[in-house]
Design a protein around this motif. Structure first.
Motif, PDB file in Angstrom:
ATOM      1  N   ILE A 110       0.771  -1.227   0.182  1.00 38.09           N
ATOM      2  CA  ILE A 110       0.085   0.264   0.185  1.00 38.09           C
ATOM      3  C   ILE A 110       0.534   1.169  -0.198  1.00 38.09           C
ATOM      4  O   ILE A 110       0.265   2.371  -0.952  1.00 38.09           O
ATOM      5  CB  ILE A 110      -0.588  -0.202   1.302  1.00 38.09           C
ATOM      6  CG1 ILE A 110      -2.029  -1.018   0.906  1.00 38.09           C
ATOM      7  CG2 ILE A 110      -1.396   1.020   1.415  1.00 38.09           C
ATOM      8  CD1 ILE A 110      -2.794  -1.145   2.139  1.00 38.09           C
ATOM      9  N   THR A 132       0.866   4.561  -2.332  1.00 41.17           N
ATOM     10  CA  THR A 132       0.949   5.759  -2.306  1.00 41.17           C
ATOM     11  C   THR A 132       1.755   6.850  -3.035  1.00 41.17           C
ATOM     12  O   THR A 132       1.608   8.183  -3.067  1.00 41.17           O
ATOM     13  CB  THR A 132       0.924   6.294  -0.914  1.00 41.17           C
ATOM     14  OG1 THR A 132       2.234   6.326  -0.106  1.00 41.17           O
ATOM     15  CG2 THR A 132       0.312   5.696  -0.075  1.00 41.17           C
ATOM     16  N   VAL A 192     -11.226  -2.022   5.691  1.00 41.87           N
ATOM     17  CA  VAL A 192     -10.197  -0.723   5.270  1.00 41.87           C
ATOM     18  C   VAL A 192      -9.383  -0.958   4.461  1.00 41.87           C
ATOM     19  O   VAL A 192      -9.081  -0.145   3.806  1.00 41.87           O
ATOM     20  CB  VAL A 192      -9.932  -0.143   7.247  1.00 41.87           C
ATOM     21  CG1 VAL A 192      -9.180   0.271   7.066  1.00 41.87           C
ATOM     22  CG2 VAL A 192     -11.553  -0.235   8.080  1.00 41.87           C
ATOM     23  N   TYR A 193      -8.232  -1.664   4.880  1.00 40.61           N
ATOM     24  CA  TYR A 193      -7.170  -2.089   4.138  1.00 40.61           C
ATOM     25  C   TYR A 193      -7.712  -2.378   2.294  1.00 40.61           C
ATOM     26  O   TYR A 193      -7.347  -1.043   1.274  1.00 40.61           O
ATOM     27  CB  TYR A 193      -6.932  -3.260   3.836  1.00 40.61           C
ATOM     28  CG  TYR A 193      -5.893  -3.433   4.801  1.00 40.61           C
ATOM     29  CD1 TYR A 193      -4.215  -2.135   5.302  1.00 40.61           C
ATOM     30  CD2 TYR A 193      -5.924  -4.566   6.359  1.00 40.61           C
ATOM     31  CE1 TYR A 193      -3.967  -2.319   6.371  1.00 40.61           C
ATOM     32  CE2 TYR A 193      -4.915  -4.347   6.870  1.00 40.61           C
ATOM     33  CZ  TYR A 193      -4.202  -3.637   7.396  1.00 40.61           C
ATOM     34  OH  TYR A 193      -3.181  -3.618   8.665  1.00 40.61           O
ATOM     35  N   VAL A 202      -8.744   1.491   1.452  1.00 41.20           N
ATOM     36  CA  VAL A 202      -7.823   2.316   1.204  1.00 41.20           C
ATOM     37  C   VAL A 202      -6.640   1.912  -0.026  1.00 41.20           C
ATOM     38  O   VAL A 202      -6.354   2.560  -1.566  1.00 41.20           O
ATOM     39  CB  VAL A 202      -6.045   2.016   2.199  1.00 41.20           C
ATOM     40  CG1 VAL A 202      -5.246   2.813   2.110  1.00 41.20           C
ATOM     41  CG2 VAL A 202      -7.206   2.260   3.444  1.00 41.20           C
ATOM     42  N   GLY A 261      -8.769   2.968  -3.079  1.00 43.84           N
ATOM     43  CA  GLY A 261      -8.953   4.550  -3.427  1.00 43.84           C
ATOM     44  C   GLY A 261      -8.045   5.134  -3.826  1.00 43.84           C
ATOM     45  O   GLY A 261      -7.953   6.274  -5.149  1.00 43.84           O
ATOM     46  N   LEU A 262      -6.439   4.815  -3.507  1.00 41.94           N
ATOM     47  CA  LEU A 262      -5.609   4.740  -4.220  1.00 41.94           C
ATOM     48  C   LEU A 262      -5.336   4.523  -6.188  1.00 41.94           C
ATOM     49  O   LEU A 262      -4.379   5.442  -6.617  1.00 41.94           O
ATOM     50  CB  LEU A 262      -4.269   3.580  -3.388  1.00 41.94           C
ATOM     51  CG  LEU A 262      -4.180   4.564  -1.854  1.00 41.94           C
ATOM     52  CD1 LEU A 262      -3.089   3.803  -1.329  1.00 41.94           C
ATOM     53  CD2 LEU A 262      -3.565   5.907  -2.195  1.00 41.94           C
TER      54      LEU A 262
END
Lengths: 200, 301
Positions: free
Chosen positions: A59, A63, A178-179, A182, A185-186
């Motif tokens: 992850i 980013t 949640v992971y 994320v 989203g990324l």
């Protein structure tokens, strides 16, 4: 601005110390496991922790580009180290599963075929191999524009890793969701259209 | 204050675990003959089980009302108030009512049962339970002739059980047995481990233990027992019927959809401790296989 400060602070910080820092958590974990410091079931603690840390690094790798594009923070020189560390973490995760957890070769093979969450995890790992092998300057030169195409495989690897986690928990649990949110989203940030040059 | 074990076990509270185990071996033969309740071969098959340590038994728990990690129950379950405790017994019984735990315990004989606990997650440990047969309590309540099933319910107190804030399962936790399973002499309500009061993380003050079924059937901190003529809902079956059946008998030939049940990891066997092959009915087949004669265990998983 914070971005400028980060950029200034990291200007002279090379990437190579990341490999040393990154080796410390697994070394500590394995040492703890072998010295009886990981509780009643050290095998599962080591296996799950390496998987979770590996997912964190994957992850983190995703980013880098959005941070540069939307916040102006330039950390791209660290991305290779993050990606390679993620790969080595997942290798360890897999080794612990093979050698300490399942142990039985026939059951390992059956699990890879029959258990969707293991099939998916294994697929993600296999897709990481060419990425790890080409994470060097020579490969970038040799492959040219194909290198960029090849490394878009991470857009597949990371969500597969997140799904692997989601599929193995029992009951309805928040953490893997949640992971996954994320990660989605990324990846979605990559779809934001690039602004054209300012029109007069 | 006497809480959850009968007085005859209190001396063991101060007995070192290793000494205690030795004492058991010395006394086992003699006491089995006297019917004093130490598990003899018939009630503890497979025999010769070496119990996990108290440390292991109390620090590796699935009790999702206190969190989903194996160590959460040991961390958080101490907040559960277990005294006073009452169990509502209702449904198809002659003497329904709220039974105080002290009252229940005053009319049963607490025995030791060393059982292997096989978790549906494919690990196992051996636990020296203290408890009494479920049948002795059900007989006291008077099971009516039409009753076919027993339903159980775990306490659900949001202020004491932090895991209830998350919808991991449809709280409260519920479980059920067929009446013949419930009346089987291997089926116990446990009140302690290692001769000590039941630790909260293991399901204090009163929990079910059905050694030939996966561990999740052993519902913890029971507040209600209902006799019914219909198969009751069970918590994991409601959450995922494809993965968790009503029966959930230990069966190495019927895999969980996500993992094999052919083998199990032995908790406490060390880093390189091998797996063991899972036994049909967790090794209690001689005692319980007849309950399922003629049933397709692949369908009734």
């Amino acid at each position: 601005m914070i971005a400028d400060r980060i950029n200034a602070a990291t200007r002279n910080v090379p990437a190579w110390p990341l490999y040393i820092i990154g080796a410390l958590p697994p070394a500590w974990l394995i040492w703890s496991g072998f010295t009886g410091r990981l509780g009643v079931d050290p095998v599962k603690v080591m296996e799950h922790q390496m998987g979770e840390w590996g997912l964190w690094l994957l992850i983190a790798g995703l980013t880098i580009t959005p941070l540069q594009r939307f916040a102006g923070v330039r950390l791209v020189k660290y991305r290779r180290a993050i990606g390679l560390l993620a790969f080595f973490y997942i290798v360890l995760h897999l080794l612990i599963w093979l050698v300490l957890d399942v142990q039985i070769v026939s059951q390992i093979i059956a699990d890879i075929y029959k258990r969707p969450y293991i099939t998916i995890g294994m697929a993600a790992f296999v897709l990481m191999i060419p990425l790890a092998l080409t994470s060097n300057n020579w490969s970038i030169r040799k492959l040219g524009p194909k290198w960029r195409q090849l490394h878009k495989l991470v857009y597949l690897v990371v969500p597969l890793g997140g799904i692997h986690f989601l599929m193995l928990v029992k009951g309805f649990q928040i953490e893997p969701l949640v992971y996954l949110a994320v990660i989605v989203g990324l990846l979605a940030l990559r779809l934001v259209p690039r602004r054209r040059a300012v029109r007069a | 204050m006497i809480r959850i074990t009968t007085p005859k076990f209190r001396d063991r509270d101060v007995t070192d675990e290793a000494v205690y185990l030795n004492r058991r071996q010395l006394m086992g033969g003699a006491m089995a003959g006297l019917g004093l309740g130490l598990a003899g071969p018939a009630m503890a098959a497979p025999s010769g089980l070496k119990p996990n340590s108290f440390e292991e038994v109390t620090n590796y728990n699935n009790y999702y009302e206190f969190g989903t990690s194996k160590t959460d129950p040991a961390k958080y379950a101490h907040t559960l108030t277990t005294s006073p405790w009452t169990v509502k017994i209702d449904g198809m019984v002659n003497k329904p009512g709220d039974y105080a735990l002290d009252d229940i315990l005053s009319k049963v004989s607490v025995e030791e049962r060393i059982y292997r606990l096989r978790c549906v997650e494919a690990w196992s440990m051996v636990i020296p339970w203290n408890g009494f047969t479920l049948s002795s309590l059900l007989n006291r309540a008077g099971v009516q002739s039409g009753a076919k099933y027993v339903a159980f319910e775990t306490v659900a107190r949001r202020e004491e059980m932090p895991g209830l804030r998350y919808p991991v399962l449809d709280w409260p936790y519920v479980e059920g047995l067929r009446l013949d399973e419930a009346m089987h002499p291997l089926t116990i309500l446990a009140t302690g481990v290692y001769g000590k009061s039941m630790p909260e993380q293991n399901g204090a003050p009163l929990r079910l233990v059905v050694p030939w079924k996966y561990g999740f059937k052993g519902i913890k901190s029971i507040v209600r027992i209902s006799l019914t003529d219909r198969q009751p809902p069970t918590a994991w079956n409601k959450a995922n019927a494809r993965e968790y059946g009503f029966y959930s008998n230990v069966n190495p030939q019927v895999d969980h959809p996500r993992w094999s049940q052919a083998t199990e990891r032995v908790i406490g066997a060390g880093l390189f401790g091998s797996r063991r092959e899972t036994d049909m009915f967790n090794g209690y087949g001689d005692e319980v296989a007849s309950l399922y004669a003629g049933m397709d265990l692949k369908k009734n998983y």
